[in-house]
Write an enzyme that holds these catalytic residues in place. Structure first.
Site, PDB file in Angstrom:
ATOM      1  N   GLU A  41     -13.428  -1.831  -6.402  1.00  0.00           N
ATOM      2  CA  GLU A  41     -12.354  -2.681  -6.902  1.00  0.00           C
ATOM      3  C   GLU A  41     -12.821  -4.140  -6.947  1.00  0.00           C
ATOM      4  O   GLU A  41     -13.418  -4.653  -5.993  1.00  0.00           O
ATOM      5  CB  GLU A  41     -11.143  -2.539  -5.986  1.00  0.00           C
ATOM      6  CG  GLU A  41      -9.925  -3.343  -6.392  1.00  0.00           C
ATOM      7  CD  GLU A  41      -8.721  -3.082  -5.493  1.00  0.00           C
ATOM      8  OE1 GLU A  41      -7.635  -3.625  -5.781  1.00  0.00           O
ATOM      9  OE2 GLU A  41      -8.855  -2.320  -4.501  1.00  0.00           O
ATOM     10  N   LYS A 110      -4.212  -1.645 -12.545  1.00  0.00           N
ATOM     11  CA  LYS A 110      -3.615  -1.153 -11.297  1.00  0.00           C
ATOM     12  C   LYS A 110      -2.093  -1.240 -11.354  1.00  0.00           C
ATOM     13  O   LYS A 110      -1.532  -2.298 -11.644  1.00  0.00           O
ATOM     14  CB  LYS A 110      -4.150  -1.966 -10.123  1.00  0.00           C
ATOM     15  CG  LYS A 110      -3.794  -1.430  -8.751  1.00  0.00           C
ATOM     16  CD  LYS A 110      -4.520  -2.228  -7.664  1.00  0.00           C
ATOM     17  CE  LYS A 110      -4.285  -1.653  -6.277  1.00  0.00           C
ATOM     18  NZ  LYS A 110      -5.042  -2.409  -5.248  1.00  0.00           N
ATOM     19  N   CYS A 144      -7.511   2.050  -5.870  1.00  0.00           N
ATOM     20  CA  CYS A 144      -7.153   1.869  -4.462  1.00  0.00           C
ATOM     21  C   CYS A 144      -5.762   2.390  -4.112  1.00  0.00           C
ATOM     22  O   CYS A 144      -5.538   3.592  -4.046  1.00  0.00           O
ATOM     23  CB  CYS A 144      -7.325   0.395  -4.095  1.00  0.00           C
ATOM     24  SG  CYS A 144      -7.429   0.103  -2.307  1.00  0.00           S
TER      25      CYS A 144
END
Length: 262
Positions: A41, A110, A144
């Protein structure tokens, strides 16, 4: 498909140095037979760089994307990397997949932002499932915290994702996600999950490493330690097909019962 996970934080704040690290890793991964290299990330810029996030953010087709496409082409390997994506005045926490011929295959923003730091610097994306075809596999992208929501991963399973690539910045004390949750996600959704983490101290965050590629049997095919590493493992379509045939989870679902969940 042999997949390489680059467990590294590079040099936070230096895009040029991180491009160099990525290029070097791509060469090593390709030499080891990998068809895909995944980086963590926000690898392009670093995670804990404060307002540098906005300053270093680039569009999906920006200069760094061009540089990574050149790296991918030169080494003959696809690359997935995390970066801050600028779209006008908006900044997203994104991952982009570039093929071995330099084509931009997919870009994911994300959807679930973690903590005040991310909510202060990013806008959440609104597309849950982003996929691309690569070497005969359907590759999905996630970042994540997204993978910690079972609905997210199940959406990928129902959409046919074979290999879910998850760049992450997993920090202490949440290492149980890498150790326990990722193999479970792979098993319950009958897919491979490649979870590639940052490592070491960045500002207030201690990233725990433990990058892994887990198979549909819930077994980790590879697992890194707590230092910078390049680890490799295979995502095997034949094994995946056999596992899906033997495991009844997806076939035995009763969606009509699940309406109250949403």
């Amino acid at each position: 498909m042999r997949t390489a996970l680059l467990q590294s934080s590079g040099r936070p704040g230096s895009v040029a140095e991180n491009l160099r690290v990525l290029d070097e890793a791509a060469g090593r991964a390709a030499a080891a037979g990998a068809a895909l290299l995944a980086a963590p990330e926000l690898f392009l810029t670093g995670y804990a760089i404060g307002d540098g996030i906005g300053r270093l953010a680039e569009p999906a087709d920006g200069d760094s994307a061009d540089a990574i496409a050149e790296t991918a082409t030169r080494h003959g390997i696809a690359v997935a990397y995390g970066y801050p994506e600028r779209d006008g005045e908006t900044v997203y926490n994104s991952v982009q997949l570039i093929s071995a011929d330099g084509t931009r295959l997919a870009n994911y923003r994300k959807t679930h932002l973690f903590g005040c730091f991310e909510r202060d610097h990013f806008t959440p994306g609104d597309q849950a499932v982003v996929q691309a075809e690569l070497n005969g596999l359907t590759v999905g992208l996630m970042i994540c915290y997204d993978v910690e929501f079972p609905e997210n991963v199940r959406a990928h399973a129902l959409a046919g994702t074979d290999l879910l690539v998850v760049p992450t910045a997993q920090m202490h004390p949440f290492q149980f996600v890498a150790e326990s949750m990722i193999p479970v996600r792979a098993f319950e959704n009958q897919m491979y999950v490649a979870y590639v983490n940052r490592v070491g101290q960045e500002g207030e965050f201690e990233f725990v490493g433990l990058s892994t590629l887990a198979g549909p049997d819930g077994v980790a095919r590879t697992r890194a330690g707590r230092a910078e590493q390049l680890v490799l493992a295979d995502a095997d379509p034949a094994f995946l097909a056999a596992s899906r045939e033997a495991n009844p989870y997806l076939k035995d679902r009763r969606p009509g019962l699940y309406g109250p969940l949403v």
